[in-house]
Write an enzyme that holds these catalytic residues in place. Structure first.
Site, short mmCIF file in Angstrom:
data_model
loop_
_atom_site.label_atom_id
_atom_site.label_comp_id
_atom_site.label_asym_id
_atom_site.label_seq_id
_atom_site.Cartn_x
_atom_site.Cartn_y
_atom_site.Cartn_z
N TYR A 1 0.96 7.67 -6.51
CA TYR A 1 0.12 8.84 -6.73
C TYR A 1 0.97 10.12 -6.71
O TYR A 1 0.74 11.04 -7.52
CB TYR A 1 -0.99 8.91 -5.68
N HIS B 1 1.70 2.07 -3.47
CA HIS B 1 0.58 2.74 -4.13
C HIS B 1 0.58 4.24 -3.81
O HIS B 1 0.41 5.07 -4.70
CB HIS B 1 -0.76 2.12 -3.70
N ASP C 1 -2.82 -5.57 -7.45
CA ASP C 1 -2.50 -5.76 -6.03
C ASP C 1 -3.77 -5.80 -5.18
O ASP C 1 -3.92 -6.65 -4.29
CB ASP C 1 -1.61 -4.62 -5.52
N GLU C 2 -4.68 -4.86 -5.45
CA GLU C 2 -5.89 -4.76 -4.63
C GLU C 2 -6.75 -6.02 -4.74
O GLU C 2 -7.45 -6.40 -3.79
CB GLU C 2 -6.72 -3.53 -5.02
N GLU D 1 0.83 -1.21 0.00
CA GLU D 1 0.00 0.00 0.00
C GLU D 1 0.87 1.27 0.00
O GLU D 1 0.48 2.30 -0.55
CB GLU D 1 -0.94 0.02 1.20
#
Length: 301
Positions: free
Chosen positions: A109, A105, A208-209, A102
């Site tokens: 962004y 991720h 991934d999610e 995470e």
């Protein structure tokens, strides 16, 4: 021989025998997916962004803010909430891997924002001034906060188990529903050959999610079989968990309304996006026994 949670303290990290090998396999799968945002070339996206209309730039930028919020929570909370009560090495390893991914991720962004804004601070600084984002943050965090509060006194009682169950359902809804309005917008840009570097990064994040989602689905299926308390809690909280998903759907629809307040984009509008949220939520609910019945996917791409 220990349960997933609330067993004896973790001892040796051994991986020659497993109670739940499926959980260890998710760790191995996730490690094989390792990637970094810097690997994706975003040079064309910079020119694409300048060619977007004002309301398309609004949609693109605000969605990044929303995604940053979700992964800021997920980049910390699994380790804070689940590790202290975890009692199997394969689950411990999975939770640490999940949390680490995470953070990748979140960095992604920032990588995207830096590419299109000379001053990315503006995007970050105004994020929590958006009511829809603030409401989402509060709704996600309360389930984590409640579980962490129980963990701090380590009661290991029925109410503690109920806090874990509700938290896992909330995370399941987060991983399986909350990201998908913003994901759909990112992929809609790529459908018309714009912001394709961003869409590639979002595709890697979505991959991934899906593993994270599968892990929460597995935990929610295992716990009632492992412990009769969780079987009872599952029935007691069924209506509350259904309401939780319905609340997520309404918040996602509010987010879609916020995004499209100034106009639609080619191939996507508020109505389509709301229908997509209904579809994806019903699919996720059905996967964990909450009677979801998804209709046709309005966005098959």
């Amino acid at each position: 021989k220990e349960p997933l949670f609330f067993g004896a303290e973790l001892s040796i990290q051994r991986y020659d025998k497993f109670r739940y090998e499926k959980i260890f396999n998710m760790f191995k799968q996730h490690i094989s997916y390792f990637w970094r945002p810097e690997e994706v070339n975003l040079s064309k996206d910079r020119a694409d962004f300048n060619s977007l209309t004002d309301h398309e730039r609004f949609i693109f930028t605000k969605n990044l803010g929303y995604q940053i919020l979700l992964d800021s929570v997920q980049g910390r909370a699994p380790s804070l909430a689940f590790l202290p009560i975890c009692s199997l090495p394969e689950l411990e390893t999975w939770i640490q891997t999940w949390t680490f991914s995470e953070t990748i991720h979140s960095r992604s962004y920032t990588h995207i924002i830096r590419n299109v804004y000379s001053d990315p601070s503006r995007v970050f600084d105004e994020m929590l001034d958006i009511q829809e984002i603030a409401d989402c943050a509060a709704d996600i965090s309360k389930y984590y906060d409640n579980l962490i509060a129980f963990n701090s006194v380590m009661r290991y009682n029925y109410d503690h188990k109920k806090a874990l169950w509700l938290c896992l359902n909330a995370v399941n809804a987060l991983e399986g529903v909350r990201f998908y309005v913003s994901f759909a917008c990112s992929w809609a840009f790529a459908e018309v050959k714009k912001m394709e570097g961003n869409a590639k990064i979002i595709k890697l994040i979505a991959r991934d999610e899906n593993v994270h989602l599968a892990s929460t689905q597995q935990l929610l299926k295992i716990l009632p079989k492992e412990d009769p308390d969780f079987a009872r809690i599952q029935e007691e909280t069924r209506d509350e968990c259904i309401s939780m998903f319905h609340r997520v759907v309404e918040q996602e629809k509010s987010w879609a309304h916020y995004l499209f307040q100034n106009g639609s984009m080619i191939g996507l509008n508020e109505e389509l996006l709301c229908n997509y949220v209904d579809h994806i939520a019903a699919k996720r609910m059905g996967a964990i026994g909450l009677n979801g019945k998804p209709g046709a996917n309005p966005l098959p791409w």
